[in-house]
Scaffold this motif. Structure first.
Motif, PDB file in Angstrom:
ATOM      1  N   GLU A 291       0.982  -1.216  -0.152  1.00 27.76           N
ATOM      2  CA  GLU A 291      -0.033  -0.033  -0.027  1.00 27.76           C
ATOM      3  C   GLU A 291       0.922   1.161  -0.095  1.00 27.76           C
ATOM      4  O   GLU A 291       0.460   2.174  -0.719  1.00 27.76           O
ATOM      5  N   LEU A 294       2.524   1.378  -3.501  1.00 26.89           N
ATOM      6  CA  LEU A 294       1.359   2.020  -4.585  1.00 26.89           C
ATOM      7  C   LEU A 294       0.983   3.668  -4.314  1.00 26.89           C
ATOM      8  O   LEU A 294       0.875   4.296  -5.170  1.00 26.89           O
ATOM      9  N   LYS A 295       0.937   4.117  -2.948  1.00 24.67           N
ATOM     10  CA  LYS A 295       0.862   5.368  -2.687  1.00 24.67           C
ATOM     11  C   LYS A 295       1.811   6.216  -3.306  1.00 24.67           C
ATOM     12  O   LYS A 295       1.705   7.329  -3.815  1.00 24.67           O
ATOM     13  N   ARG A 297       3.760   5.558  -5.735  1.00 27.32           N
ATOM     14  CA  ARG A 297       3.925   5.711  -7.127  1.00 27.32           C
ATOM     15  C   ARG A 297       2.781   6.458  -7.696  1.00 27.32           C
ATOM     16  O   ARG A 297       2.923   7.317  -8.502  1.00 27.32           O
ATOM     17  N   GLY A 298       1.499   6.437  -6.816  1.00 21.76           N
ATOM     18  CA  GLY A 298       0.779   7.407  -7.380  1.00 21.76           C
ATOM     19  C   GLY A 298       1.038   8.898  -7.171  1.00 21.76           C
ATOM     20  O   GLY A 298       0.686   9.683  -7.856  1.00 21.76           O
ATOM     21  N   GLU A 299       1.675   9.038  -6.090  1.00 19.50           N
ATOM     22  CA  GLU A 299       2.325  10.582  -5.746  1.00 19.50           C
ATOM     23  C   GLU A 299       3.249  11.005  -6.739  1.00 19.50           C
ATOM     24  O   GLU A 299       3.337  12.077  -7.281  1.00 19.50           O
ATOM     25  N   VAL A 301       3.471   9.786  -9.896  1.00 20.51           N
ATOM     26  CA  VAL A 301       2.785   9.939 -11.468  1.00 20.51           C
ATOM     27  C   VAL A 301       1.984  11.425 -11.227  1.00 20.51           C
ATOM     28  O   VAL A 301       1.787  12.076 -12.140  1.00 20.51           O
ATOM     29  N   ASN A 302       1.303  11.542 -10.146  1.00 14.85           N
ATOM     30  CA  ASN A 302       0.569  13.042  -9.895  1.00 14.85           C
ATOM     31  C   ASN A 302       1.736  14.087  -9.977  1.00 14.85           C
ATOM     32  O   ASN A 302       1.213  15.209 -10.952  1.00 14.85           O
ATOM     33  N   SER A 306       1.485  16.766 -13.056  1.00 17.63           N
ATOM     34  CA  SER A 306       1.841  18.221 -12.573  1.00 17.63           C
ATOM     35  C   SER A 306       2.820  19.164 -13.237  1.00 17.63           C
ATOM     36  O   SER A 306       2.354  20.167 -13.512  1.00 17.63           O
TER      37      SER A 306
END
Length: 339
Positions: A291, A294-295, A297-299, A301-302, A306
């Protein structure tokens, strides 16, 4: 003198009334509503006969909260107990775990001894018997509560509620057991079926030490099909103690009798529970790591998108910036025409 006489007469009448009220709660009464004296159905008597038992033989009641079942076990001609019938628990109060204090709306857990005096033929909830809470263990821990019943009416406020039909049959089985000369029957109440899988599932519960304590009595019955003798010492349950006579609930524990099979089972279950708990811990750590990754990686990508957005915004915003600079300096732009 006359006033004194009437005061005494009034006191005597009140005592007699209270005595009759208590008797109605503790004995099998006759007259009026006869639901507590309804004979066992012929099918029940025949079912007992088929398993080598009779209504007059001893019985054990076991209850499992999570599974919402009540089991009636009857003593057979072999001297051991067989499961006779399972009844659905309509409702119970609170969560898994023992009762602590009056008003916490928690249904109790542990080992209790049910005597004829705990039977209630005049219950407002069809029929009932008192669990006997608080028992010796509960009192040793300062736990409080009153009128914790197994009753009908399918409604619970700290009790175990059965259907009216269910409690009627359970009550009749208990009544016939007492009529057969048995002075009591054992009530065993557990949070769930005491398997290592269920124990591991609830491994983080603050009640785990208590559950391990009562598990020994559970396992003894599972292996021998006879109810354990229980007492309390060192503020914990002890099963089949070698000492005779009641023990000091806070005093030292004497040795207890454990069959080789029980000793082996308890040891194996402890190892299995430790292995399951470790596996659960590792699985939880892996899940947490996944988790977190995954978090992250998400940050990332964002953040990437951005950044692209800001760059694109900068490109399209350059002419406006140029125009602003020219307005400030008074310099002509490339498109300005001369007179």
């Amino acid at each position: 003198m006359t006033a004194t006489f009437f005061h005494r007469l009034g006191a005597i009448i009140i005592l007699l009334w209270l005595g009759l009220g208590l008797a109605a709660c503790s004995n099998f009464v006759k007259g009026g509503d006869n639901r507590h004296n309804v004979p066992l159905p012929g099918s029940v008597v025949q079912g007992l006969r088929n398993m080598g038992s009779t209504p007059n033989e001893g019985m054990v009641v076991r209850m499992f909260k999570e599974e919402s079942v009540l089991e009636v076990w009857k003593k057979t001609s072999s001297g051991t107990y067989n499961l006779f019938k399972t009844y659905e628990i309509c409702a119970y109060s609170g969560d898994l775990g023992p009762k602590f204090k009056e008003g916490d709306r928690q249904s109790p857990e542990g080992f209790y001894t049910i005597t004829p005096g705990l039977m209630n033929p005049r219950s407002s909830y069809y029929l009932a018997f008192n669990t006997g809470f608080p028992n010796k263990f509960d009192r040793a821990h300062g736990r409080t509560g009153s009128d914790l019943m197994v009753h009908g009416d399918c409604s619970s406020r700290g009790c175990y509620a059965m259907t009216d039909a269910g409690i009627a049959e359970i009550y009749a089985l208990a009544r016939e057991t007492f009529k057969g000369g048995n002075s009591s029957f054992q009530l065993q109440i557990f949070p769930f079926r005491m398997t290592t899988a269920n124990m591991a599932k609830h491994a983080t519960s603050p009640h785990m030490d208590f559950w391990k304590d009562i598990k020994e009595g559970h396992d003894y019955f599972e292996l021998t099909k006879t109810p354990p003798v229980w007492d309390v010492c060192e503020k914990q349950y002890i099963f089949n103690p070698t000492a005779t006579g009641p023990l000091d609930a806070a005093g030292p524990c004497p040795p207890s009798v454990q069959t080789p099979a029980l000793t082996a089972k308890l040891k194996a279950d402890e190892a299995d529970l430790a292995a399951k708990a470790e596996a659960a811990r590792l699985a939880a750590e892996r899940k947490a790591a996944e988790e977190a990754a995954l978090k992250a990686r998400g940050e990332a990508v964002n953040g990437f998108f951005s950044g692209i957005g800001e760059n694109i915004g900068g490109l399209f915003g350059a002419p406006d910036a140029q125009a602003g600079a020219q307005a400030t300096t008074g310099m002509p732009t490339a498109t300005t025409q001369r007179p």
